[in-house]
Design a protein around this motif. Structure first.
Motif, PDB file in Angstrom:
ATOM      1  N   LEU A   1       0.827  -1.190   0.000  1.00 33.40           N
ATOM      2  CA  LEU A   1       0.000   0.000   0.000  1.00 33.40           C
ATOM      3  C   LEU A   1       0.870   1.253   0.000  1.00 33.40           C
ATOM      4  O   LEU A   1       0.606   2.205  -0.734  1.00 33.40           O
ATOM      5  N   LEU A   2       1.914   1.257   0.816  1.00 34.06           N
ATOM      6  CA  LEU A   2       2.820   2.402   0.850  1.00 34.06           C
ATOM      7  C   LEU A   2       3.532   2.582  -0.491  1.00 34.06           C
ATOM      8  O   LEU A   2       3.675   3.709  -0.986  1.00 34.06           O
ATOM      9  N   ALA A   3       3.979   1.504  -1.092  1.00 37.02           N
ATOM     10  CA  ALA A   3       4.680   1.591  -2.370  1.00 37.02           C
ATOM     11  C   ALA A   3       3.742   2.111  -3.449  1.00 37.02           C
ATOM     12  O   ALA A   3       4.119   2.983  -4.261  1.00 37.02           O
TER      13      ALA A   3
ATOM     14  N   SER B   1       0.957   3.980  -3.052  1.00 38.75           N
ATOM     15  CA  SER B   1       0.593   5.384  -2.821  1.00 38.75           C
ATOM     16  C   SER B   1       1.760   6.308  -3.145  1.00 38.75           C
ATOM     17  O   SER B   1       1.567   7.388  -3.716  1.00 38.75           O
ATOM     18  N   SER B   2       3.002   5.907  -2.833  1.00 39.09           N
ATOM     19  CA  SER B   2       4.150   6.765  -3.181  1.00 39.09           C
ATOM     20  C   SER B   2       4.319   6.835  -4.688  1.00 39.09           C
ATOM     21  O   SER B   2       4.666   7.890  -5.235  1.00 39.09           O
ATOM     22  N   PHE B   3       4.026   5.787  -5.422  1.00 38.38           N
ATOM     23  CA  PHE B   3       4.117   5.810  -6.884  1.00 38.38           C
ATOM     24  C   PHE B   3       3.115   6.793  -7.472  1.00 38.38           C
ATOM     25  O   PHE B   3       3.446   7.632  -8.327  1.00 38.38           O
ATOM     26  N   PHE B   4       1.861   6.754  -6.996  1.00 36.86           N
ATOM     27  CA  PHE B   4       0.852   7.681  -7.507  1.00 36.86           C
ATOM     28  C   PHE B   4       1.188   9.126  -7.147  1.00 36.86           C
ATOM     29  O   PHE B   4       0.995  10.050  -7.934  1.00 36.86           O
ATOM     30  N   LEU B   5       1.714   9.349  -5.959  1.00 39.06           N
ATOM     31  CA  LEU B   5       2.074  10.695  -5.539  1.00 39.06           C
ATOM     32  C   LEU B   5       3.174  11.256  -6.427  1.00 39.06           C
ATOM     33  O   LEU B   5       3.104  12.401  -6.880  1.00 39.06           O
ATOM     34  N   ILE B   6       4.181  10.458  -6.717  1.00 39.36           N
ATOM     35  CA  ILE B   6       5.302  10.928  -7.553  1.00 39.36           C
ATOM     36  C   ILE B   6       4.835  11.185  -8.975  1.00 39.36           C
ATOM     37  O   ILE B   6       5.171  12.219  -9.566  1.00 39.36           O
ATOM     38  N   THR B   7       4.061  10.282  -9.557  1.00 40.41           N
ATOM     39  CA  THR B   7       3.632  10.490 -10.948  1.00 40.41           C
ATOM     40  C   THR B   7       2.698  11.685 -11.047  1.00 40.41           C
ATOM     41  O   THR B   7       2.773  12.461 -12.015  1.00 40.41           O
ATOM     42  N   THR B   8       1.829  11.912 -10.074  1.00 40.80           N
ATOM     43  CA  THR B   8       0.948  13.077 -10.108  1.00 40.80           C
ATOM     44  C   THR B   8       1.758  14.359  -9.996  1.00 40.80           C
ATOM     45  O   THR B   8       1.535  15.323 -10.717  1.00 40.80           O
TER      46      THR B   8
ATOM     47  N   VAL C   1      11.935  10.412 -13.730  1.00 33.81           N
ATOM     48  CA  VAL C   1      12.089  10.388 -12.269  1.00 33.81           C
ATOM     49  C   VAL C   1      12.858   9.126 -11.916  1.00 33.81           C
ATOM     50  O   VAL C   1      12.460   8.022 -12.299  1.00 33.81           O
ATOM     51  N   PRO C   2      13.947   9.266 -11.197  1.00 33.24           N
ATOM     52  CA  PRO C   2      14.678   8.053 -10.815  1.00 33.24           C
ATOM     53  C   PRO C   2      13.834   7.252  -9.833  1.00 33.24           C
ATOM     54  O   PRO C   2      13.087   7.812  -9.046  1.00 33.24           O
ATOM     55  N   PRO C   3      13.928   5.935  -9.932  1.00 32.54           N
ATOM     56  CA  PRO C   3      13.151   5.119  -8.990  1.00 32.54           C
ATOM     57  C   PRO C   3      13.633   5.384  -7.573  1.00 32.54           C
ATOM     58  O   PRO C   3      14.783   5.776  -7.369  1.00 32.54           O
ATOM     59  N   PRO C   4      12.747   5.215  -6.616  1.00 34.10           N
ATOM     60  CA  PRO C   4      13.162   5.470  -5.234  1.00 34.10           C
ATOM     61  C   PRO C   4      14.314   4.537  -4.857  1.00 34.10           C
ATOM     62  O   PRO C   4      14.323   3.369  -5.187  1.00 34.10           O
TER      63      PRO C   4
END
Length: 193
Positions: free
Chosen positions: A8-10, A12-19, A70-73
Protein backbone atom coordinates in the motif's frame (compact mmCIF):
# COMPACT_ATOMS: atom_id res chain seq x y z
CA UNK A 1 -0.25 -8.23 7.13
CA UNK A 2 3.07 -6.43 6.93
CA UNK A 3 3.29 -7.26 3.22
CA UNK A 4 -0.06 -5.54 2.59
CA UNK A 5 1.12 -2.40 4.39
CA UNK A 6 4.35 -2.30 2.38
CA UNK A 7 2.48 -2.79 -0.90
CA UNK A 8 0.00 0.00 0.00
CA UNK A 9 2.82 2.40 0.85
CA UNK A 10 4.68 1.59 -2.37
CA UNK A 11 1.55 2.09 -4.50
CA UNK A 12 0.59 5.38 -2.82
CA UNK A 13 4.15 6.76 -3.18
CA UNK A 14 4.12 5.81 -6.88
CA UNK A 15 0.85 7.68 -7.51
CA UNK A 16 2.07 10.69 -5.54
CA UNK A 17 5.30 10.93 -7.55
CA UNK A 18 3.63 10.49 -10.95
CA UNK A 19 0.95 13.08 -10.11
CA UNK A 20 3.57 15.55 -8.93
CA UNK A 21 5.71 15.04 -12.06
CA UNK A 22 2.78 15.47 -14.45
CA UNK A 23 1.54 18.63 -12.69
CA UNK A 24 5.06 20.04 -12.68
CA UNK A 25 5.28 19.53 -16.45
CA UNK A 26 1.95 21.37 -16.96
CA UNK A 27 3.15 24.30 -14.83
CA UNK A 28 6.26 24.65 -17.00
CA UNK A 29 4.15 24.52 -20.15
CA UNK A 30 1.73 27.19 -18.87
CA UNK A 31 4.59 29.49 -17.80
CA UNK A 32 6.19 29.10 -21.19
CA UNK A 33 3.02 30.10 -23.03
CA UNK A 34 2.35 33.14 -20.81
CA UNK A 35 5.90 34.44 -21.13
CA UNK A 36 5.90 34.29 -24.92
CA UNK A 37 2.61 36.15 -25.43
CA UNK A 38 2.75 38.71 -28.33
CA UNK A 39 3.30 42.30 -27.24
CA UNK A 40 0.22 44.53 -27.33
CA UNK A 41 -0.21 46.59 -30.51
CA UNK A 42 1.29 50.04 -30.41
CA UNK A 43 -1.14 52.80 -31.07
CA UNK A 44 -0.11 54.94 -33.97
CA UNK A 45 0.10 58.58 -33.23
CA UNK A 46 -2.04 60.92 -35.25
CA UNK A 47 0.71 62.79 -37.00
CA UNK A 48 2.82 59.99 -38.10
CA UNK A 49 2.25 58.08 -41.26
CA UNK A 50 0.76 54.69 -40.92
CA UNK A 51 3.27 51.93 -40.80
CA UNK A 52 3.41 49.70 -43.77
CA UNK A 53 1.43 46.60 -43.33
CA UNK A 54 3.65 43.61 -43.05
CA UNK A 55 2.58 40.14 -43.19
CA UNK A 56 2.32 38.74 -39.74
CA UNK A 57 4.04 35.42 -39.52
CA UNK A 58 2.31 32.89 -37.40
CA UNK A 59 3.79 32.56 -33.96
CA UNK A 60 6.19 29.67 -33.61
CA UNK A 61 4.68 26.57 -32.11
CA UNK A 62 5.28 26.17 -28.40
CA UNK A 63 8.21 23.94 -27.56
CA UNK A 64 7.38 20.41 -26.58
CA UNK A 65 8.90 19.36 -23.32
CA UNK A 66 9.61 15.76 -22.57
CA UNK A 67 8.63 14.67 -19.11
CA UNK A 68 11.56 14.64 -16.79
CA UNK A 69 12.46 11.05 -15.94
CA UNK A 70 12.09 10.39 -12.27
CA UNK A 71 14.68 8.05 -10.82
CA UNK A 72 13.15 5.12 -8.99
CA UNK A 73 13.16 5.47 -5.23
CA UNK A 74 16.47 4.37 -3.84
CA UNK A 75 16.40 1.24 -1.78
CA UNK A 76 17.70 1.64 1.69
CA UNK A 77 20.77 -0.44 2.07
CA UNK A 78 21.67 -1.76 5.47
CA UNK A 79 24.49 0.14 7.09
CA UNK A 80 27.85 -1.35 6.28
CA UNK A 81 29.00 -3.78 8.86
CA UNK A 82 32.19 -2.93 10.70
CA UNK A 83 35.24 -4.74 9.43
CA UNK A 84 35.85 -8.01 11.15
CA UNK A 85 38.93 -8.23 13.26
CA UNK A 86 41.16 -11.07 12.34
CA UNK A 87 41.22 -13.55 15.17
CA UNK A 88 44.61 -14.73 16.26
CA UNK A 89 45.31 -18.31 15.28
CA UNK A 90 44.47 -20.79 18.01
CA UNK A 91 47.40 -21.97 20.07
CA UNK A 92 48.86 -25.26 18.93
CA UNK A 93 47.48 -28.28 20.72
CA UNK A 94 50.07 -30.65 22.00
CA UNK A 95 48.96 -34.19 22.51
CA UNK A 96 50.46 -35.78 25.58
CA UNK A 97 52.66 -38.70 24.84
CA UNK A 98 51.08 -41.82 26.32
CA UNK A 99 53.28 -43.51 28.85
CA UNK A 100 54.85 -46.75 27.84
CA UNK A 101 52.77 -49.71 28.90
CA UNK A 102 54.12 -51.48 31.91
CA UNK A 103 54.39 -55.17 31.36
CA UNK A 104 53.00 -57.12 34.24
CA UNK A 105 54.33 -60.53 35.03
CA UNK A 106 52.01 -63.29 33.90
CA UNK A 107 49.54 -64.39 36.52
CA UNK A 108 49.59 -68.10 37.07
CA UNK A 109 46.30 -69.73 36.17
CA UNK A 110 44.58 -71.73 38.85
CA UNK A 111 44.93 -75.43 38.35
CA UNK A 112 42.04 -77.03 36.51
CA UNK A 113 39.57 -78.86 38.70
CA UNK A 114 40.24 -82.56 39.01
CA UNK A 115 38.37 -84.67 36.55
CA UNK A 116 35.97 -86.92 38.34
CA UNK A 117 35.32 -90.33 37.11
CA UNK A 118 31.81 -90.83 35.80
CA UNK A 119 29.48 -91.96 38.50
CA UNK A 120 28.40 -95.53 38.24
CA UNK A 121 24.88 -95.88 36.98
CA UNK A 122 22.42 -95.75 39.80
CA UNK A 123 20.85 -99.03 40.57
CA UNK A 124 17.65 -99.48 38.64
CA UNK A 125 14.52 -98.90 40.59
CA UNK A 126 12.31 -101.90 40.91
CA UNK A 127 9.55 -101.94 38.32
CA UNK A 128 6.13 -100.75 39.47
CA UNK A 129 3.95 -103.55 40.75
CA UNK A 130 0.50 -101.99 40.45
CA UNK A 131 -1.27 -98.85 39.17
CA UNK A 132 -0.71 -97.01 42.43
CA UNK A 133 3.07 -97.13 41.83
CA UNK A 134 2.61 -96.16 38.14
CA UNK A 135 0.69 -92.98 38.89
CA UNK A 136 3.62 -90.81 40.26
CA UNK A 137 5.88 -91.96 37.40
CA UNK A 138 3.19 -91.15 34.82
CA UNK A 139 2.53 -87.75 36.43
CA UNK A 140 6.17 -86.79 35.68
CA UNK A 141 5.91 -88.22 32.17
CA UNK A 142 2.69 -86.29 31.34
CA UNK A 143 3.65 -83.04 33.11
CA UNK A 144 3.96 -80.94 29.88
CA UNK A 145 1.33 -82.72 27.80
CA UNK A 146 -1.48 -80.56 26.41
CA UNK A 147 -4.15 -83.13 27.43
CA UNK A 148 -2.91 -84.39 30.80
CA UNK A 149 -5.89 -86.60 31.68
CA UNK A 150 -5.75 -88.48 28.36
CA UNK A 151 -1.96 -88.86 28.73
CA UNK A 152 -2.22 -90.12 32.34
CA UNK A 153 -4.88 -92.71 31.44
CA UNK A 154 -2.79 -94.11 28.55
CA UNK A 155 0.46 -94.01 30.54
CA UNK A 156 -1.00 -95.85 33.53
CA UNK A 157 -2.45 -98.50 31.18
CA UNK A 158 0.94 -99.00 29.46
CA UNK A 159 2.79 -99.05 32.82
CA UNK A 160 0.39 -101.67 34.21
CA UNK A 161 0.86 -103.92 31.16
CA UNK A 162 4.61 -103.41 30.52
CA UNK A 163 5.69 -102.69 34.13
CA UNK A 164 7.81 -99.70 32.99
CA UNK A 165 7.61 -95.91 32.41
CA UNK A 166 10.42 -94.29 30.34
CA UNK A 167 12.43 -91.48 31.97
CA UNK A 168 11.83 -87.85 30.96
CA UNK A 169 8.75 -86.13 29.60
CA UNK A 170 9.07 -87.15 25.94
CA UNK A 171 10.78 -89.83 23.88
CA UNK A 172 12.99 -92.63 25.28
CA UNK A 173 10.33 -95.28 24.55
CA UNK A 174 12.98 -97.79 23.55
CA UNK A 175 14.28 -97.86 27.16
CA UNK A 176 11.15 -99.71 28.26
CA UNK A 177 11.49 -102.35 25.58
CA UNK A 178 9.38 -103.58 22.73
CA UNK A 179 6.18 -103.79 24.78
CA UNK A 180 5.98 -100.06 25.57
CA UNK A 181 7.40 -98.87 22.20
CA UNK A 182 5.04 -100.87 19.95
CA UNK A 183 1.71 -100.92 21.80
CA UNK A 184 -0.98 -99.38 19.53
CA UNK A 185 -4.59 -98.27 19.73
CA UNK A 186 -7.44 -99.76 17.70
CA UNK A 187 -6.81 -97.01 15.08
CA UNK A 188 -3.17 -98.07 14.65
CA UNK A 189 -1.55 -95.17 16.51
CA UNK A 190 1.08 -95.59 19.25
CA UNK A 191 -0.72 -95.83 22.54
CA UNK A 192 1.99 -95.14 25.13
CA UNK A 193 3.19 -91.55 25.64
Amino acid sequence: MALKVVMLLALSSFFLITTRVSSWGEELFVKDITQKAPPPPIKASEGSPPAPATEASPPPPPPIYKPVPVPPPAKKLPPPSPPLKALPPPPPVYKPVPPLPVKKPPVPLPPPPPVRAPAPPSPMKPPPRNTKECFPLCAVRCKLHSRKNVCLRACVTCCDRCKCVPPGQYGNREKCGKCYATMTTRGGRLKCP
